[in-house]
Design an enzyme around this catalytic site. Sequence first.
Site, PDB file in Angstrom:
ATOM      1  N   LYS A 138       0.840  -1.198   0.000  1.00 59.23           N
ATOM      2  CA  LYS A 138       0.000   0.000   0.000  1.00 59.23           C
ATOM      3  C   LYS A 138       0.880   1.255   0.000  1.00 59.23           C
ATOM      4  O   LYS A 138       2.103   1.167   0.026  1.00 59.23           O
ATOM      5  CB  LYS A 138      -0.966  -0.015   1.188  1.00 59.23           C
ATOM      6  CG  LYS A 138      -1.620  -1.360   1.450  1.00 59.23           C
ATOM      7  CD  LYS A 138      -2.442  -1.924   0.300  1.00 59.23           C
ATOM      8  CE  LYS A 138      -3.096  -3.233   0.757  1.00 59.23           C
ATOM      9  NZ  LYS A 138      -3.839  -3.951  -0.236  1.00 59.23           N
ATOM     10  N   VAL A 139       0.243   2.423   0.039  1.00 57.97           N
ATOM     11  CA  VAL A 139       0.968   3.682  -0.169  1.00 57.97           C
ATOM     12  C   VAL A 139       1.855   4.063   1.015  1.00 57.97           C
ATOM     13  O   VAL A 139       2.942   4.607   0.855  1.00 57.97           O
ATOM     14  CB  VAL A 139      -0.047   4.788  -0.534  1.00 57.97           C
ATOM     15  CG1 VAL A 139       0.581   6.164  -0.456  1.00 57.97           C
ATOM     16  CG2 VAL A 139      -0.577   4.530  -1.947  1.00 57.97           C
TER      17      VAL A 139
END
Length: 379
Positions: free
Chosen positions: A182-183
């Site tokens: 994820k980011v």
Amino acid sequence: MIPLARPELGEEEIALVAETIRSGWITQGPRVAEFEAAFAARVGAAHAVAVSNCTTGLHISLIAAGVGPGDEVIVTPHSYIASANAILYCGARPVFVDIDPLTLNMDPARVPAAVTARTKAIMAVHQVGRPADLAELARIAAERGLHLIEDAACAIGSSYRGRPIGDNTYSPLVCFSFHPRKVISTGDGGMVTTGDAGLARHLRLLRQHGMSVNDLVRHTSKTVVTESYPILGYNYRLTDVQAAIGLGQIARLDGIVARRRALAARYHAALSGIPAIELFTDPADCVWNYQSYVIRLRGSRAPARDAFMQRLLEDGIASRRGIMSIHREPCYTERMGPQSFPASEAASDQCVCLPLYTQMSDADLDTVCAAVRRHAPAS
Ligand SMILES: *Cc1c(COP(=O)(O)O)cnc(C)c1O
């Protein structure tokens, strides 16, 4: 070798972790509380409740929304399997609704037909961080008296009509993931945001064994505190060591999203105009964090897509297939029998994720684009 993804971690996170270890408090405690406050402030939520990962966040959000055995929850099959698994954990049934092939997100126009007397909630997934049509899904949910829950695993840093994903404008429960793909990442980890103090209290009980008083309160109290266990809970805690990493990551978020968007813009410019390839850009009035950079090989099939990915690999470029179709996995066909969602299946067979990470150089991105042009199957 150009990898697919790589978390952005550095000296700040190392220092925060070292400080946390030295403090002697390593599981859910003061750092988790600090991380929750920083996260809530960043997304504009009243409350943020840290959990061990997004899947456990979805599980306790569904419980908090009153989802239980015999209920149905509407969700897209075009997602990571955890979206639907969390529904099964509640003894409820995922009712799949196909995607709009242009957005890769659940097609709101198909939702009303999926509602039955047993439907309790709609789960909106912001696939690869690309905001789903929240206004329309919230309108349908309100009209039918259903709860709307967001699986925002990939969507930290994205916004919808000027509002950050997670600010609870459209739904009272939004769940995020901090898995390394994820980011931002804490190794593993998750967060649930809510605008409702009662839901926040319920989530805090559910994540820690249903225990009425948490360790931090007990530890810092000047009087003896005896806890009770009013409800059945779980151990879905985030640790203070993970929260320390999270504090460093939240401080980096704006820079990470800006770099990802700049790299995506460079991909768009280099890959537009290739007839065999469809690109996905920001939906109207949205900012997409580009958790993944997805391209679609128009009219392709899974074997041609795999051959394309193999050629990229031989050129030293990692890639991954697009998003799965949950209903095709044995775990679901065994429970629910064969089902068909053609838009989801076609997208699963035709989409490919290309490398995207903040440390990626423009030159490496150009190398990927040249290889994509060389190996793209004719449409
Ligand atoms: C990654 C992901 C999850 C699971 O997140 P974890 O933190 O690994 O539990 C759930 N839903 C979607 C859409 C995801 O991409």
